[in-house]
Design an enzyme around this catalytic site. Sequence first.
Site, short mmCIF file in Angstrom:
data_model
loop_
_atom_site.label_atom_id
_atom_site.label_comp_id
_atom_site.label_asym_id
_atom_site.label_seq_id
_atom_site.Cartn_x
_atom_site.Cartn_y
_atom_site.Cartn_z
N ASP A 84 -10.22 -5.58 -2.94
CA ASP A 84 -9.58 -4.53 -2.14
C ASP A 84 -10.40 -3.25 -2.29
OD1 ASP A 84 -7.94 -2.39 -1.30
OD2 ASP A 84 -6.11 -3.47 -1.84
N SER B 297 0.85 -1.20 0.00
CA SER B 297 0.00 0.00 0.00
C SER B 297 0.88 1.25 0.00
CB SER B 297 -0.94 -0.06 1.21
OG SER B 297 -1.98 0.89 1.08
N HIS C 128 -7.40 -5.99 1.22
CA HIS C 128 -6.20 -5.17 1.44
C HIS C 128 -5.42 -5.61 2.69
CE1 HIS C 128 -3.99 -1.59 0.23
NE2 HIS C 128 -4.00 -1.10 1.45
#
Lengths: 282, 282
Positions: free
Chosen positions: A224, A148, A257
């Site tokens: 996600d 991320s 995620h």
Amino acid sequence: MTLEQVSLNQAHGGQQGVWRHQSAETGGTMSFSVFVPPHEEGARLPVLWYLSGLTCTHANVTEKGEFRAACARHGIIFVAPDTSPRGEDVADDDAYDFGKGAGFYVDATQAPWAPHYRMRSYIEQELPALVAQHFPADMARQGITGHSMGGHGALTIALRNPGRFASVSAFAPIVSPMQCPWGHKALGGYLGDDQAAWRGYDAVALIEDGARLPDLLVDQGLADGFLAEQLKTPLLEAACREAGIPATIRMQAGYDHSYYFISSFMAQHVKWHAQRLNQRAG
Amino acid sequence: MTLEQVSLNQAHGGQQGVWRHQSAETGGTMSFSVFVPPHEEGARLPVLWYLSGLTCTHANVTEKGEFRAACARHGIIFVAPDTSPRGEDVADDDAYDFGKGAGFYVDATQAPWAPHYRMRSYIEQELPALVAQHFPADMARQGITGHSMGGHGALTIALRNPGRFASVSAFAPIVSPMQCPWGHKALGGYLGDDQAAWRGYDAVALIEDGARLPDLLVDQGLADGFLAEQLKTPLLEAACREAGIPATIRMQAGYDHSYYFISSFMAQHVKWHAQRLNQRAG
């Protein structure tokens, strides 16, 4: 430079440590974790850097990342830094996506962030020197990955330092902070309004401006919730195609995620890095 | 019996869930986690129970146990229950080794514990019925393992239920609560002073009294600070030898009592269970 041991646990035949030190760059105490796999005495081992995402410290991947079995198998040191400066005198913000835990791997130029928020220099310069000094690391063989915000960090650090990393990958990276809300807030806050200064912290812009990677592995979950608005994988795919960077970008059905996603593909990433790191002379 | 989904994340090709339900045995809300590996529709899969140690909930092993890759590879459902009743009306103690988080897998007979502390019946009866009802589980193929207090739970539940478990293992188990301070405090508190009642909750005593296991795998770290005073692996080794139980008891140099130890040997335990579970008719 001295290191203080926070903890050291045997795991998968190696040693998982957590370390603390006084950082000149961030002007405070920083923590990071290092897994050293089993190895012959005197050996120097390749290093895989893992940069974490928003709200994380070294601890999230250290506890949940499931990297140790693969690093032990392939003989790779795994280093997980923190995501921002820490300490009571460090400026902060109530939001989860700005301030502490959200350093975005930049050297801030704006008040009140500039004095401590120097995560670019910390990760690119200060911490590698510390790792080289204190661990059996072969700094000629480094790879970098992250998740991320940390995927953004891995991509941009690799793009700005050609030749330093033999292998680059990312899990659900923010591919273009200039083109998403998280990035606008962070780069605007740390660097000011002049978007010319942002381009050095944007993987897509760096590629457009001529930076290159040897190749690239990215995994991105299709479940996600941040994909469409913040992560925008297709922008990276297009930039790599345009630039001729051989990128393996895998859109993984059903994955979100979380560290459940990261840990599912971690062993494959470690193997991918190992194949490239172990090709370089040891 | 209804189940409420707390979370569900895709991981290693399967689904890691956390679930909540009203327990008749413990008289309150209980949580547990279940990993269901990838499988063909309609298939019924073997189940591996993992019982956790003092202070833990389902979350510790779910986050740090590194079991999912192995369970996905071998097609095994992994169930991790909580370690005690929960809720504001449940009696508790300030100590970490008694009361909430420290149910010791017994049915308490003493005040104020008896109404809620029924973890034996919860794990042996209520939860298996729930798992059989809601998951693609083949309850004819069950294995059981656990850590520390949960290793004690796994051993004693397997010894008291001959034939139910095709495979039994433990990580750093409390092998004889009757012969250690943790056990004296817990069994005395939950069951009262009559030590005759304790023998049904002591693996070594159960073996001395004639209970048997098909075979057994135990890993125990030699750097585990609880080994000498609380865990006392050699007592189990002697009892198995005396009783003719084929026990593979491995004293692992350098390993402590943490999840760094557990996760290092988890894949080997899952494989060991899979070899036995998959021999039974599916």
